[in-house]
Design a protein around this motif. Structure first.
Motif, PDB file in Angstrom:
ATOM      1  N   ILE A 111      -5.313   0.044  -5.899  1.00 40.16           N
ATOM      2  CA  ILE A 111      -4.696   1.069  -5.043  1.00 40.16           C
ATOM      3  C   ILE A 111      -4.089   2.166  -5.921  1.00 40.16           C
ATOM      4  N   LEU A 112      -3.386   1.762  -6.974  1.00 39.19           N
ATOM      5  CA  LEU A 112      -2.842   2.738  -7.918  1.00 39.19           C
ATOM      6  C   LEU A 112      -3.951   3.533  -8.582  1.00 39.19           C
ATOM      7  N   PHE A 113      -4.978   2.826  -9.024  1.00 38.92           N
ATOM      8  CA  PHE A 113      -6.105   3.436  -9.737  1.00 38.92           C
ATOM      9  C   PHE A 113      -6.829   4.453  -8.856  1.00 38.92           C
ATOM     10  N   ASP A 114      -7.162   4.048  -7.615  1.00 38.73           N
ATOM     11  CA  ASP A 114      -7.921   4.926  -6.722  1.00 38.73           C
ATOM     12  C   ASP A 114      -7.098   6.135  -6.280  1.00 38.73           C
ATOM     13  N   THR A 115      -5.819   5.915  -5.974  1.00 38.64           N
ATOM     14  CA  THR A 115      -4.957   7.028  -5.575  1.00 38.64           C
ATOM     15  C   THR A 115      -4.803   8.019  -6.724  1.00 38.64           C
ATOM     16  N   SER A 116      -4.654   7.477  -7.933  1.00 36.88           N
ATOM     17  CA  SER A 116      -4.528   8.315  -9.122  1.00 36.88           C
ATOM     18  C   SER A 116      -5.784   9.154  -9.341  1.00 36.88           C
ATOM     19  N   ARG A 117      -6.941   8.572  -9.102  1.00 46.93           N
ATOM     20  CA  ARG A 117      -8.210   9.306  -9.281  1.00 46.93           C
ATOM     21  C   ARG A 117      -8.302  10.484  -8.318  1.00 46.93           C
ATOM     22  N   ILE A 118      -7.848  10.277  -7.090  1.00 49.56           N
ATOM     23  CA  ILE A 118      -7.879  11.365  -6.104  1.00 49.56           C
ATOM     24  C   ILE A 118      -6.932  12.485  -6.529  1.00 49.56           C
ATOM     25  N   ILE A 119      -5.717  12.109  -6.922  1.00 49.78           N
ATOM     26  CA  ILE A 119      -4.697  13.085  -7.304  1.00 49.78           C
ATOM     27  C   ILE A 119      -5.131  13.910  -8.514  1.00 49.78           C
ATOM     28  N   ASN A 120      -5.762  13.247  -9.473  1.00 51.76           N
ATOM     29  CA  ASN A 120      -6.134  13.912 -10.721  1.00 51.76           C
ATOM     30  C   ASN A 120      -7.569  14.444 -10.733  1.00 51.76           C
ATOM     31  N   GLY A 121      -8.193  14.458  -9.551  1.00 54.05           N
ATOM     32  CA  GLY A 121      -9.528  15.053  -9.448  1.00 54.05           C
ATOM     33  C   GLY A 121     -10.684  14.178  -9.907  1.00 54.05           C
ATOM     34  N   GLY A 122     -10.402  12.898 -10.142  1.00 53.44           N
ATOM     35  CA  GLY A 122     -11.467  11.996 -10.578  1.00 53.44           C
ATOM     36  C   GLY A 122     -12.391  11.590  -9.443  1.00 53.44           C
ATOM     37  N   GLU A 123     -11.917  11.701  -8.208  1.00 52.21           N
ATOM     38  CA  GLU A 123     -12.730  11.403  -7.023  1.00 52.21           C
ATOM     39  C   GLU A 123     -12.617  12.586  -6.065  1.00 52.21           C
ATOM     40  N   THR A 124     -13.737  13.252  -5.813  1.00 51.94           N
ATOM     41  CA  THR A 124     -13.729  14.446  -4.965  1.00 51.94           C
ATOM     42  C   THR A 124     -14.407  14.219  -3.621  1.00 51.94           C
ATOM     43  N   ASN A 125     -14.930  13.021  -3.409  1.00 50.14           N
ATOM     44  CA  ASN A 125     -15.583  12.710  -2.133  1.00 50.14           C
ATOM     45  C   ASN A 125     -14.669  11.804  -1.323  1.00 50.14           C
ATOM     46  N   TYR A 126     -14.167  12.312  -0.195  1.00 51.25           N
ATOM     47  CA  TYR A 126     -13.169  11.552   0.561  1.00 51.25           C
ATOM     48  C   TYR A 126     -13.745  10.311   1.243  1.00 51.25           C
TER      49      TYR A 126
ATOM     50  N   PHE B 162       0.821  -1.212   0.000  1.00 50.50           N
ATOM     51  CA  PHE B 162       0.000   0.000   0.000  1.00 50.50           C
ATOM     52  C   PHE B 162       0.854   1.261   0.000  1.00 50.50           C
ATOM     53  N   PHE B 163       1.807   1.348   0.933  1.00 49.88           N
ATOM     54  CA  PHE B 163       2.632   2.559   1.017  1.00 49.88           C
ATOM     55  C   PHE B 163       3.529   2.721  -0.205  1.00 49.88           C
ATOM     56  N   GLY B 164       4.023   1.598  -0.726  1.00 48.67           N
ATOM     57  CA  GLY B 164       4.875   1.654  -1.908  1.00 48.67           C
ATOM     58  C   GLY B 164       4.130   2.160  -3.131  1.00 48.67           C
ATOM     59  N   LEU B 165       2.941   1.593  -3.384  1.00 53.44           N
ATOM     60  CA  LEU B 165       2.157   1.997  -4.545  1.00 53.44           C
ATOM     61  C   LEU B 165       1.602   3.404  -4.393  1.00 53.44           C
ATOM     62  N   SER B 166       1.173   3.743  -3.169  1.00 58.71           N
ATOM     63  CA  SER B 166       0.657   5.096  -2.932  1.00 58.71           C
ATOM     64  C   SER B 166       1.753   6.130  -3.148  1.00 58.71           C
ATOM     65  N   ALA B 167       2.954   5.832  -2.648  1.00 57.28           N
ATOM     66  CA  ALA B 167       4.081   6.747  -2.817  1.00 57.28           C
ATOM     67  C   ALA B 167       4.423   6.911  -4.300  1.00 57.28           C
ATOM     68  N   TYR B 168       4.359   5.811  -5.044  1.00 54.86           N
ATOM     69  CA  TYR B 168       4.645   5.868  -6.481  1.00 54.86           C
ATOM     70  C   TYR B 168       3.629   6.749  -7.204  1.00 54.86           C
ATOM     71  N   ALA B 169       2.341   6.549  -6.877  1.00 52.30           N
ATOM     72  CA  ALA B 169       1.285   7.338  -7.518  1.00 52.30           C
ATOM     73  C   ALA B 169       1.400   8.815  -7.150  1.00 52.30           C
ATOM     74  N   LEU B 170       1.714   9.093  -5.886  1.00 44.21           N
ATOM     75  CA  LEU B 170       1.831  10.478  -5.426  1.00 44.21           C
ATOM     76  C   LEU B 170       3.060  11.171  -6.008  1.00 44.21           C
ATOM     77  N   THR B 171       4.145  10.420  -6.156  1.00 42.11           N
ATOM     78  CA  THR B 171       5.393  10.997  -6.657  1.00 42.11           C
ATOM     79  C   THR B 171       5.333  11.253  -8.160  1.00 42.11           C
ATOM     80  N   THR B 172       4.871  10.261  -8.899  1.00 40.49           N
ATOM     81  CA  THR B 172       4.843  10.381 -10.362  1.00 40.49           C
ATOM     82  C   THR B 172       3.634  11.166 -10.852  1.00 40.49           C
ATOM     83  N   ARG B 173       2.529  11.127 -10.047  1.00 38.95           N
ATOM     84  CA  ARG B 173       1.269  11.789 -10.409  1.00 38.95           C
ATOM     85  C   ARG B 173       0.749  11.323 -11.768  1.00 38.95           C
TER      86      ARG B 173
END
Length: 224
Positions: free
Chosen positions: A180-195, A121-132
């Protein structure tokens, strides 16, 4: 006029970034709290020695609460709903954890599964957050894979083929990692706005990742 247009565009961009960061912060904060609450409920369930039949009932209740969470996600009641959902889901795995812990080397397997889940989880989340990067293109493949895995799990209830069970667990681990990559990416890129919805999605990925990683480690360890 051009300067005013550029200013408005920059302002809109900044507002979008601030909004995205707020959703991300709220999601991780709520995710941490719901995971902790879920762990407490799992511990209570284990201490009570709930039978596997009760676990099945709790899973069905949790499935129903999932719809309630999504329906109330835009209201203040959404927070109560998500804690009810994660609490029930945590309690539902109590009997399973007691089963694994009673096996030779069981405590070590559970800890390995927990550690592996956290690492993924932390590895994939960090990757998604870093690379955006935008991983929205994975959505269709992941949904199809998840549907196939669910059908295979239902079929294996009747077939009881160990090799198929191992394959399913490996597939689910891969699918949940992708989600995990997909969902984190959606949050970062505005695809999911409801926390609240974002939290539920990540919670389910972590929950299933842990369960199937534990099953996979047990099978590979020759104890299943």
């Amino acid at each position: 006029m051009q300067d005013k247009t550029l200013y408005n565009m920059n302002t809109a961009g900044m507002d979008s970034v601030i909004s995205t960061n707020k959703v991300l912060k709220n999601t991780y904060m709520l995710l941490g709290m719901t995971l902790a609450f879920s762990a407490v409920c799992a511990g209570i369930s284990m201490a009570m020695g709930l039978p596997h039949g009760a676990a099945l009932i709790l899973s069905l209740v949790g499935f129903g609460l999932l719809f309630v969470v999504h329906k109330m996600a835009d209201t203040s009641k959404g927070l109560l709903a998500i804690f009810a959902f994660t609490g029930v889901m945590g309690a539902s795995i109590g009997p399973m954890l007691n089963y694994y812990l009673s096996m030779p080397g069981g405590p070590a397997l559970v800890m390995q599964a927990l550690g592996g889940t956290a690492l993924v989880f932390f590895g994939l989340s960090a990757y998604a957050l870093t690379t955006r990067k935008d991983f929205s293109y994975m959505g269709g493949f992941l949904m199809v894979g998840l549907l196939v895995a669910v059908v295979a799990m239902i079929a294996n209830i009747f077939l009881a083929i160990p090799a198929l069970s191992l394959t399913i667990s490996a597939a689910v681990v891969m699918i949940m990692s992708g989600l995990i990559l997909f969902d984190t990416s959606r949050i970062i890129n505005g695809g999911e706005t409801n926390y609240i919805r974002a939290t539920v999605s990540l919670y389910l990925s972590i929950y299933n990742l842990f369960i199937h990683m534990l099953s996979l480690l047990t099978a590979l360890g020759g104890d299943d």
